[in-house]
Design an enzyme around this catalytic site. Structure first.
Site: not given
Ligand code: GRF
Length: 188
Positions: A90, A109, A145
């Protein structure tokens, strides 16, 4: 045999699924599980699986990401991984860290990227009234991401779903998708 390091921040359920998958004729083995939280319960699970562990608490570095990453890099580089898997990790990594592993660092993800990069993905899918949600395994690049997608898995969003209901449904798929993607990636 490819050497895999897995980075976690919490329970490490994806790490467990990945580590368990690397047996027999699988072309990779897990050589390290590292965390930014010395209390991450996934570290104990890795130790039970007789996998080397390392932890560098990010908090003392008070936002000095480069200094934290320099400390985290030590045990990672000592393990000489061919592939790094982020699994419930994280912390946002700097481009400098990512570049060291460019093309050989994967992440899972919990959304159907490019939808919902970032956090609270399940609530966002519910709020948007999406009929489907899911998870994505992608190569990690400097843009969060965003890297090349290796695989995705879709689940239905049901009318009464809470974010927790949807997260639980997606997590089951994560534990199948990530090992599948890692095996194909390691066999390249
Ligand atoms: C999972 O939802 C995963 O998609 C995200 O972190 C969550 C916890 O993963 N990356 P784990 O149980 O720590 O593997």
């Amino acid at each position: 045999m490819k050497r895999v390091a897995i980075l976690i921040s919490g329970g490490g359920s994806n790490m467990v699924a990945l580590a368990r998958s690397m047996t027999g004729d699988h072309p990779a083995r897990c050589v390290l599980v590292a965390s930014n939280d010395p209390q991450a319960s996934g570290l104990a699970k890795a130790a039970e699986m007789e996998i080397a562990t390392a932890a560098v608490d990010h908090r003392p570095f008070k936002g000095d990401r480069a200094a934290f990453e320099a400390a985290l890099l030590e045990p990672i580089l000592a393990a000489a991984p061919d592939i790094v898997c982020l699994a419930g990790f994280m912390r946002v990594l700097t481009p400098g860290f990512v570049q060291r592993f460019e093309g050989r660092m994967l992440n899972i993800h919990p959304s159907l990227l490019p939808k919902y990069p970032g956090l609270h993905t399940h609530q966002r899918a519910i709020d948007a009234g999406d009929a489907e949600a899911g998870c994505t395994v992608h190569e990690v690049t400097a843009v969060l991401d965003n890297g090349p997608i290796l695989g995705q898995s879709r689940v239905p969003v049901l009318p009464q779903d809470t974010a927790a209901d949807l997260a639980a449904r997606v997590l089951v798929e994560e534990h199948r998708l990530y090992p599948d993607c890692l095996r194909a990636f390691a066999a390249r």
